[in-house]
Motif scaffolding. Structure first.
Motif, PDB file in Angstrom:
ATOM      1  N   ARG A  40      49.826  45.619  26.685  1.00 27.92           N
ATOM      2  CA  ARG A  40      49.330  46.492  25.249  1.00 27.92           C
ATOM      3  C   ARG A  40      48.179  47.433  25.651  1.00 27.92           C
ATOM      4  N   LEU A  41      47.394  47.058  26.714  1.00 32.89           N
ATOM      5  CA  LEU A  41      46.068  47.523  26.986  1.00 32.89           C
ATOM      6  C   LEU A  41      46.574  48.964  27.510  1.00 32.89           C
ATOM      7  N   THR A  42      45.596  50.117  27.142  1.00 35.80           N
ATOM      8  CA  THR A  42      45.844  51.409  27.584  1.00 35.80           C
ATOM      9  C   THR A  42      44.410  52.062  27.643  1.00 35.80           C
ATOM     10  N   LYS A  43      44.503  53.087  28.228  1.00 35.02           N
ATOM     11  CA  LYS A  43      43.173  53.676  28.415  1.00 35.02           C
ATOM     12  C   LYS A  43      42.533  54.053  27.209  1.00 35.02           C
ATOM     13  N   ASP A  44      43.104  54.254  26.001  1.00 31.81           N
ATOM     14  CA  ASP A  44      42.630  54.561  24.771  1.00 31.81           C
ATOM     15  C   ASP A  44      42.379  53.466  23.742  1.00 31.81           C
ATOM     16  N   ASN A  45      42.936  51.983  24.113  1.00 28.53           N
ATOM     17  CA  ASN A  45      42.226  51.203  23.435  1.00 28.53           C
ATOM     18  C   ASN A  45      41.600  50.133  24.161  1.00 28.53           C
ATOM     19  N   LEU A  46      41.441  50.475  25.307  1.00 28.92           N
ATOM     20  CA  LEU A  46      40.755  49.489  26.183  1.00 28.92           C
ATOM     21  C   LEU A  46      39.316  48.871  25.778  1.00 28.92           C
ATOM     22  N   HIS A  47      38.622  49.537  25.282  1.00 28.73           N
ATOM     23  CA  HIS A  47      37.234  49.423  24.911  1.00 28.73           C
ATOM     24  C   HIS A  47      37.315  48.549  23.724  1.00 28.73           C
ATOM     25  N   HIS A  48      38.283  48.915  22.912  1.00 32.85           N
ATOM     26  CA  HIS A  48      38.207  48.276  21.503  1.00 32.85           C
ATOM     27  C   HIS A  48      38.646  46.876  21.712  1.00 32.85           C
ATOM     28  N   LEU A  49      39.676  46.726  22.636  1.00 41.30           N
ATOM     29  CA  LEU A  49      40.064  45.258  22.811  1.00 41.30           C
ATOM     30  C   LEU A  49      39.388  44.814  23.859  1.00 41.30           C
ATOM     31  N   LEU A  50      38.142  45.256  24.058  1.00 40.30           N
ATOM     32  CA  LEU A  50      37.134  44.461  25.004  1.00 40.30           C
ATOM     33  C   LEU A  50      37.250  44.279  26.371  1.00 40.30           C
ATOM     34  N   TYR A  51      38.064  45.157  27.018  1.00 40.93           N
ATOM     35  CA  TYR A  51      38.279  45.153  28.657  1.00 40.93           C
ATOM     36  C   TYR A  51      37.411  46.262  29.089  1.00 40.93           C
ATOM     37  N   ASP A  52      37.092  46.282  30.362  1.00 42.75           N
ATOM     38  CA  ASP A  52      36.422  47.205  31.059  1.00 42.75           C
ATOM     39  C   ASP A  52      37.260  47.990  31.882  1.00 42.75           C
ATOM     40  N   ALA A  53      38.506  47.409  32.390  1.00 49.50           N
ATOM     41  CA  ALA A  53      39.577  48.150  33.217  1.00 49.50           C
ATOM     42  C   ALA A  53      40.932  47.587  32.767  1.00 49.50           C
ATOM     43  N   LEU A  54      41.821  48.274  33.247  1.00 56.86           N
ATOM     44  CA  LEU A  54      43.339  47.781  33.137  1.00 56.86           C
ATOM     45  C   LEU A  54      43.685  46.790  34.197  1.00 56.86           C
ATOM     46  N   PRO A  55      44.192  45.660  33.722  1.00 54.90           N
ATOM     47  CA  PRO A  55      44.339  44.629  34.668  1.00 54.90           C
ATOM     48  C   PRO A  55      45.938  44.973  35.347  1.00 54.90           C
ATOM     49  N   ASN A  56      46.140  44.512  36.586  1.00 50.82           N
ATOM     50  CA  ASN A  56      47.503  44.448  37.032  1.00 50.82           C
ATOM     51  C   ASN A  56      48.013  43.155  36.533  1.00 50.82           C
ATOM     52  N   ILE A  57      48.943  43.092  35.754  1.00 49.30           N
ATOM     53  CA  ILE A  57      49.688  41.915  35.298  1.00 49.30           C
ATOM     54  C   ILE A  57      50.412  41.072  36.490  1.00 49.30           C
ATOM     55  N   ASP A  58      50.597  41.455  37.489  1.00 47.81           N
ATOM     56  CA  ASP A  58      51.219  40.763  38.380  1.00 47.81           C
ATOM     57  C   ASP A  58      49.962  39.857  39.363  1.00 47.81           C
ATOM     58  N   GLN A  59      48.856  40.814  39.199  1.00 47.57           N
ATOM     59  CA  GLN A  59      47.784  40.220  40.092  1.00 47.57           C
ATOM     60  C   GLN A  59      47.117  39.218  39.136  1.00 47.57           C
ATOM     61  N   THR A  60      47.311  39.273  37.860  1.00 44.62           N
ATOM     62  CA  THR A  60      46.669  38.389  36.767  1.00 44.62           C
ATOM     63  C   THR A  60      47.369  37.055  37.097  1.00 44.62           C
ATOM     64  N   HIS A  61      48.439  37.265  37.043  1.00 43.51           N
ATOM     65  CA  HIS A  61      49.501  35.816  37.344  1.00 43.51           C
ATOM     66  C   HIS A  61      49.288  35.187  38.715  1.00 43.51           C
ATOM     67  N   GLN A  62      49.195  35.819  39.592  1.00 41.49           N
ATOM     68  CA  GLN A  62      48.678  35.301  40.927  1.00 41.49           C
ATOM     69  C   GLN A  62      47.445  34.616  40.806  1.00 41.49           C
ATOM     70  N   SER A  63      46.413  35.315  40.531  1.00 43.84           N
ATOM     71  CA  SER A  63      45.138  34.840  40.472  1.00 43.84           C
ATOM     72  C   SER A  63      44.971  33.655  39.406  1.00 43.84           C
ATOM     73  N   HIS A  64      45.654  33.694  38.067  1.00 39.91           N
ATOM     74  CA  HIS A  64      45.422  32.585  37.306  1.00 39.91           C
ATOM     75  C   HIS A  64      46.364  31.193  37.873  1.00 39.91           C
ATOM     76  N   ASP A  65      47.469  31.419  38.408  1.00 46.18           N
ATOM     77  CA  ASP A  65      48.186  30.427  39.065  1.00 46.18           C
ATOM     78  C   ASP A  65      47.631  29.810  40.149  1.00 46.18           C
ATOM     79  N   ILE A  66      46.861  30.705  41.065  1.00 43.41           N
ATOM     80  CA  ILE A  66      45.915  29.878  42.014  1.00 43.41           C
ATOM     81  C   ILE A  66      44.878  28.844  41.444  1.00 43.41           C
TER      82      ILE A  66
END
Length: 432
Positions: A40-66
């Motif tokens: 759901r994160l986009t360049k338009d809503n990124l800061h409203h949703l308190l993120y600094d950059a758009l994560p890559n969900i595949d990297q998210t899953h890999q890092s979180h699973d490790i």
């Protein structure tokens, strides 16, 4: 990966519940493995949703699973929030009603001129299955026929698009940072009042789990109505806010809370008024996103040790709070954090780990490496990438004092949080 109710029950039956320290053995932890809400994160809503950059969900899953796999390999039982929520909604009609009530109360449609649309949203939610509701509240629901469907209620809701809201239910990408919505101290559960509108659905979702989950609701944990303890005689209009990243339960009735961008004085005073702690320590943190919570600049490492970002070590004022009838007095112990904590914790052996120089410390803090989670006394996890000579990890592992595991930050740190932020203990033992 999906835990059944019996698995949750067996784990709780074996280890019990309750958090007795910040750095004793971690037995059970609640985490959230992110899903489609990150999409759901986009360049338009990124800061409203308190993120600094758009994560890559595949990297998210890999890092979180490790990360979660390392915890399991060292005897930590990982319970996922989405599983607990589904178990709760499946088992309890009352939980589903409570969830829908909360979504309605927090909806952008909850306006005097939108009561018909609000009623339609309630009816649409009542038609959802437990599985669908569990997804709706986390992933969010866009104002589109693809997600709302083609029912009469859906067609009515689609008429609200002119309000310029993309979602009838907001997504919760910050659930990744499980620490912030609640804290368990001994067997008391504090569901926090969060500071940012983007996170306001998180606390009531968590409360529903603790109130109605077939195992957790009967586990001996007690929900604390801490906001009822605010100063009603104070004309200050501040709503008490606390986020769990600012809360460190040292143990034996001692709690340390950061007064930060997200946690205010009214919130800390409300906790002090509960009378559940014999010592409440408050640390003033500059109101800056880089230092959004206490655990971004100071985290427990072991019985006599913390990480501490050196740039703030002599400018953060340390207080103890004393409850006197309905009043709370703030007693200053100065701005030298090392000296003040040694004094208020009555621990002259305290060690504070940091990078070797200020420039490296700033770099490490910006990349959330002062933010560590303890698996057991002096056995911690933080993000990889620390300077191999001057970084904070090198200082912790010198002379084999600490055992430090590092995990990839890719896909996780884009939301501004570290490994401590992603965990919340359900069972942690006292320090030996």
């Amino acid at each position: 990966m999906v835990a059944s109710t019996s698995t949750t029950k067996d784990t709780i039956d074996e280890f019990g519940v309750g958090v007795e320290s910040e750095c004793g053995k971690l037995d059970i932890v609640i985490m959230h493995r992110p899903g489609r809400e990150l999409l759901r994160l986009t360049k338009d809503n990124l800061h409203h949703l308190l993120y600094d950059a758009l994560p890559n969900i595949d990297q998210t899953h890999q890092s979180h699973d490790i990360f979660s796999q390392y915890l399991r390999q060292h005897g930590v039982h990982v319970l996922y929030l989405a599983d607990l929520l589904l178990e709760t909604l499946t088992a309890s009609v009352e939980a589903r009603k409570h969830l829908i009530d909360g979504l309605i109360a927090h909806s952008h449609l909850n306006q005097p001129d939108q009561q018909q649309a609000l009623s339609t949203l309630r009816q649409w939610l009542l038609d959802r299955t437990p599985e669908q509701l569990a997804q709706d509240v986390i992933v969010g629901v866009s104002c589109s026929s693809d997600e709302l469907g083609t029912s009469d209620h859906a067609r009515e809701l689609l008429k609200t698009k002119h309000l310029n809201h993309h979602y009838v239910i907001q997504p919760l990408p910050n659930l990744l940072f499980m620490r912030d919505g609640f804290s368990i101290m001994e067997k008391n559960v504090f569901i926090w009042q969060m500071n940012k509108p983007a996170r306001r659905n998180e606390p009531f979702l968590i409360q529903i789990i603790f109130q109605y989950h077939p195992c957790l609701s009967t586990s001996g944990l007690k929900l604390v109505e801490w906001r009822a303890s605010k100063d009603h005689n104070n004309n200050d209009s501040d709503m008490p806010t606390i986020e769990g990243g600012d809360v460190a339960y040292i143990g034996n009735g001692v709690v340390m809370i950061g007064c930060s961008e997200r946690t205010n004085r009214a919130g800390i005073e409300a906790v002090a008024r509960t009378g559940l702690f014999h010592r409440v320590i408050a640390i003033n943190i500059p109101p800056n996103r880089c230092y959004m919570h206490l655990d971004t600049v100071l985290s427990s490492v072991g019985k006599h040790a913390f990480t501490l970002h050196g740039s703030l070590a002599e400018i953060m004022e340390v207080f103890t709070l004393e409850k006197k009838d309905s009043d709370v007095e703030w007693i200053s112990h100065g701005c030298n954090v090392r000296e003040a904590l040694g004094k208020v914790l009555n621990d002259p052996e305290l060690i504070f780990y940091d990078a070797l120089d200020e420039e490296t410390s700033v770099y490490e803090q910006r990349h959330c490496r002062h933010n560590v989670v303890v698996i057991d006394n002096y056995h911690v996890v933080t993000y990889a990438g620390s300077d191999c000579e001057k970084g904070i990890v090198k200082q912790m592992i010198k002379n084999n004092v600490c055992r430090v595991r590092t995990i990839p930050s890719q896909g996780l740190s884009e939301g501004g949080g570290g490994v401590h932020c992603m965990t919340n203990a359900l069972r942690r033992r006292p320090i030996n």
